[in-house]
Design a protein around this motif. Structure first.
Motif, PDB file in Angstrom:
ATOM      1  N   TRP A 118     -28.889  -0.919   3.958  1.00 21.49           N
ATOM      2  CA  TRP A 118     -28.600  -1.981   2.989  1.00 21.49           C
ATOM      3  C   TRP A 118     -28.248  -1.321   1.653  1.00 21.49           C
ATOM      4  O   TRP A 118     -28.950  -0.396   1.201  1.00 21.49           O
ATOM      5  CB  TRP A 118     -29.813  -2.895   2.804  1.00 21.49           C
ATOM      6  CG  TRP A 118     -30.091  -3.789   3.964  1.00 21.49           C
ATOM      7  CD1 TRP A 118     -30.965  -3.571   4.994  1.00 21.49           C
ATOM      8  CD2 TRP A 118     -29.494  -5.067   4.218  1.00 21.49           C
ATOM      9  NE1 TRP A 118     -30.948  -4.628   5.865  1.00 21.49           N
ATOM     10  CE2 TRP A 118     -30.052  -5.559   5.408  1.00 21.49           C
ATOM     11  CE3 TRP A 118     -28.533  -5.852   3.552  1.00 21.49           C
ATOM     12  CZ2 TRP A 118     -29.693  -6.799   5.964  1.00 21.49           C
ATOM     13  CZ3 TRP A 118     -28.187  -7.075   4.098  1.00 21.49           C
ATOM     14  CH2 TRP A 118     -28.757  -7.528   5.280  1.00 21.49           C
ATOM     15  N   PHE A 119     -27.192  -1.807   1.064  1.00 19.77           N
ATOM     16  CA  PHE A 119     -26.746  -1.333  -0.239  1.00 19.77           C
ATOM     17  C   PHE A 119     -26.506  -2.548  -1.127  1.00 19.77           C
ATOM     18  O   PHE A 119     -26.427  -3.671  -0.638  1.00 19.77           O
ATOM     19  CB  PHE A 119     -25.440  -0.533  -0.107  1.00 19.77           C
ATOM     20  CG  PHE A 119     -25.600   0.765   0.623  1.00 19.77           C
ATOM     21  CD1 PHE A 119     -25.688   0.805   2.006  1.00 19.77           C
ATOM     22  CD2 PHE A 119     -25.663   1.968  -0.075  1.00 19.77           C
ATOM     23  CE1 PHE A 119     -25.845   2.009   2.686  1.00 19.77           C
ATOM     24  CE2 PHE A 119     -25.818   3.168   0.584  1.00 19.77           C
ATOM     25  CZ  PHE A 119     -25.910   3.184   1.972  1.00 19.77           C
ATOM     26  N   ARG A 120     -26.387  -2.297  -2.413  1.00 13.96           N
ATOM     27  CA  ARG A 120     -26.072  -3.404  -3.322  1.00 13.96           C
ATOM     28  C   ARG A 120     -25.180  -2.916  -4.439  1.00 13.96           C
ATOM     29  O   ARG A 120     -25.158  -1.734  -4.772  1.00 13.96           O
ATOM     30  CB  ARG A 120     -27.350  -4.020  -3.889  1.00 13.96           C
ATOM     31  CG  ARG A 120     -28.126  -3.107  -4.844  1.00 13.96           C
ATOM     32  CD  ARG A 120     -29.441  -3.758  -5.241  1.00 13.96           C
ATOM     33  NE  ARG A 120     -30.180  -2.944  -6.193  1.00 13.96           N
ATOM     34  CZ  ARG A 120     -31.403  -3.239  -6.619  1.00 13.96           C
ATOM     35  NH1 ARG A 120     -32.033  -4.317  -6.167  1.00 13.96           N
ATOM     36  NH2 ARG A 120     -31.996  -2.442  -7.496  1.00 13.96           N
ATOM     37  N   GLN A 121     -24.438  -3.849  -4.996  1.00 15.13           N
ATOM     38  CA  GLN A 121     -23.564  -3.527  -6.112  1.00 15.13           C
ATOM     39  C   GLN A 121     -23.620  -4.657  -7.130  1.00 15.13           C
ATOM     40  O   GLN A 121     -23.266  -5.803  -6.806  1.00 15.13           O
ATOM     41  CB  GLN A 121     -22.135  -3.296  -5.656  1.00 15.13           C
ATOM     42  CG  GLN A 121     -21.228  -2.788  -6.776  1.00 15.13           C
ATOM     43  CD  GLN A 121     -19.913  -2.242  -6.262  1.00 15.13           C
ATOM     44  OE1 GLN A 121     -19.490  -2.542  -5.150  1.00 15.13           O
ATOM     45  NE2 GLN A 121     -19.267  -1.433  -7.069  1.00 15.13           N
ATOM     46  N   ALA A 122     -24.061  -4.319  -8.312  1.00 17.27           N
ATOM     47  CA  ALA A 122     -24.109  -5.276  -9.411  1.00 17.27           C
ATOM     48  C   ALA A 122     -22.812  -5.187 -10.211  1.00 17.27           C
ATOM     49  O   ALA A 122     -22.133  -4.150 -10.178  1.00 17.27           O
ATOM     50  CB  ALA A 122     -25.302  -4.984 -10.313  1.00 17.27           C
TER      51      ALA A 122
ATOM     52  N   ALA B  66     -32.034   0.315   1.225  1.00 16.90           N
ATOM     53  CA  ALA B  66     -32.972   0.572   2.314  1.00 16.90           C
ATOM     54  C   ALA B  66     -32.187   0.968   3.554  1.00 16.90           C
ATOM     55  O   ALA B  66     -30.997   0.674   3.677  1.00 16.90           O
ATOM     56  CB  ALA B  66     -33.809  -0.671   2.616  1.00 16.90           C
ATOM     57  N   ALA B  67     -32.877   1.638   4.467  1.00 15.17           N
ATOM     58  CA  ALA B  67     -32.260   2.005   5.741  1.00 15.17           C
ATOM     59  C   ALA B  67     -33.315   2.007   6.826  1.00 15.17           C
ATOM     60  O   ALA B  67     -34.515   2.171   6.562  1.00 15.17           O
ATOM     61  CB  ALA B  67     -31.588   3.370   5.641  1.00 15.17           C
TER      62      ALA B  67
ATOM     63  N   ALA C 198     -23.498   0.161   9.010  1.00 15.51           N
ATOM     64  CA  ALA C 198     -23.918   0.801  10.251  1.00 15.51           C
ATOM     65  C   ALA C 198     -23.490   2.258  10.254  1.00 15.51           C
ATOM     66  O   ALA C 198     -22.371   2.588   9.861  1.00 15.51           O
ATOM     67  CB  ALA C 198     -23.319   0.076  11.457  1.00 15.51           C
ATOM     68  N   SER C 199     -24.392   3.097  10.729  1.00 15.39           N
ATOM     69  CA  SER C 199     -24.142   4.533  10.755  1.00 15.39           C
ATOM     70  C   SER C 199     -24.486   5.100  12.123  1.00 15.39           C
ATOM     71  O   SER C 199     -25.486   4.714  12.726  1.00 15.39           O
ATOM     72  CB  SER C 199     -25.001   5.222   9.697  1.00 15.39           C
ATOM     73  OG  SER C 199     -24.944   6.627   9.829  1.00 15.39           O
ATOM     74  N   GLN C 200     -23.683   6.054  12.578  1.00 15.03           N
ATOM     75  CA  GLN C 200     -23.972   6.739  13.822  1.00 15.03           C
ATOM     76  C   GLN C 200     -24.774   8.006  13.594  1.00 15.03           C
ATOM     77  O   GLN C 200     -25.027   8.760  14.540  1.00 15.03           O
ATOM     78  CB  GLN C 200     -22.660   7.042  14.552  1.00 15.03           C
ATOM     79  CG  GLN C 200     -21.960   5.792  15.032  1.00 15.03           C
ATOM     80  CD  GLN C 200     -20.614   6.075  15.656  1.00 15.03           C
ATOM     81  OE1 GLN C 200     -19.696   6.546  14.998  1.00 15.03           O
ATOM     82  NE2 GLN C 200     -20.492   5.762  16.928  1.00 15.03           N
TER      83      GLN C 200
ATOM     84  N   MET D  14     -22.105   8.173   4.901  1.00 16.11           N
ATOM     85  CA  MET D  14     -22.651   8.310   6.250  1.00 16.11           C
ATOM     86  C   MET D  14     -22.554   7.016   7.042  1.00 16.11           C
ATOM     87  O   MET D  14     -22.855   6.992   8.234  1.00 16.11           O
ATOM     88  CB  MET D  14     -24.109   8.772   6.161  1.00 16.11           C
ATOM     89  CG  MET D  14     -24.282  10.083   5.411  1.00 16.11           C
ATOM     90  SD  MET D  14     -25.997  10.538   5.123  1.00 16.11           S
ATOM     91  CE  MET D  14     -26.418  11.204   6.713  1.00 16.11           C
ATOM     92  N   PHE D  15     -22.141   5.962   6.389  1.00 20.93           N
ATOM     93  CA  PHE D  15     -22.032   4.663   7.044  1.00 20.93           C
ATOM     94  C   PHE D  15     -20.561   4.357   7.293  1.00 20.93           C
ATOM     95  O   PHE D  15     -19.752   4.365   6.371  1.00 20.93           O
ATOM     96  CB  PHE D  15     -22.683   3.583   6.184  1.00 20.93           C
ATOM     97  CG  PHE D  15     -24.180   3.718   6.112  1.00 20.93           C
ATOM     98  CD1 PHE D  15     -24.768   4.578   5.205  1.00 20.93           C
ATOM     99  CD2 PHE D  15     -24.983   3.003   6.981  1.00 20.93           C
ATOM    100  CE1 PHE D  15     -26.144   4.729   5.157  1.00 20.93           C
ATOM    101  CE2 PHE D  15     -26.361   3.134   6.933  1.00 20.93           C
ATOM    102  CZ  PHE D  15     -26.945   3.998   6.015  1.00 20.93           C
TER     103      PHE D  15
END
Length: 124
Positions: A36-40, A49-50, A98-100, A110-111
């Motif tokens: 999970w990422f976020r952008q303000a 989080a991951a 999603a990341s492998q 990495m995602f």
């Protein structure tokens, strides 16, 4: 190709909670670590989080430790982010990815696959 769709964002007062969901289109979802990422507005996208492919390991940004919990249900091809005690500074568009990569990746490169995002707004 993995398609991701976030939901659960919205407007909440400071101190409130939200549970974000991210549904994946592919049955091999269980082989991907999820983040999970976020952008303000006006800011760079940042890690939140991951969670590892089987949910056994998680990692959180310092700003979210103690306030966020990532989980997943591989049978439902869905990952969740429970956020509590939200603050106005948490206002942003939240993305799942999603990341492998094995383990619990935290860096954006990495995602490989990203959702469209869901808006979270926390009022003071």
């Amino acid at each position: 190709q993995v398609q991701l769709a976030e939901s659960g964002g919205g407007l909440v007062q400071a101190g409130g909670s939200l549970r974000l969901s991210c549904a994946a289109s592919r049955r091999t979802f269980s082989t991907y670590a999820m983040g999970w990422f976020r952008q303000a507005p006006g800011k760079e996208r940042e890690f939140v989080a991951a969670i590892s492919w089987n949910g056994g390991s998680t990692y959180y940004a310092d700003s979210m430790k103690g306030r966020a919990t990532a989980s997943r249900d591989n049978a439902k091809n869905t990952v969740y982010l429970q956020m509590n005690n939200l603050e106005p500074e948490d206002t942003a568009v939240y993305y799942c990815a999603a990341s492998q990569t094995r383990g619990v990746p935290t860096a954006s490169p990495m995602f490989r696959y990203w959702g469209q995002g869901t808006q979270v707004t926390v009022s003071s």
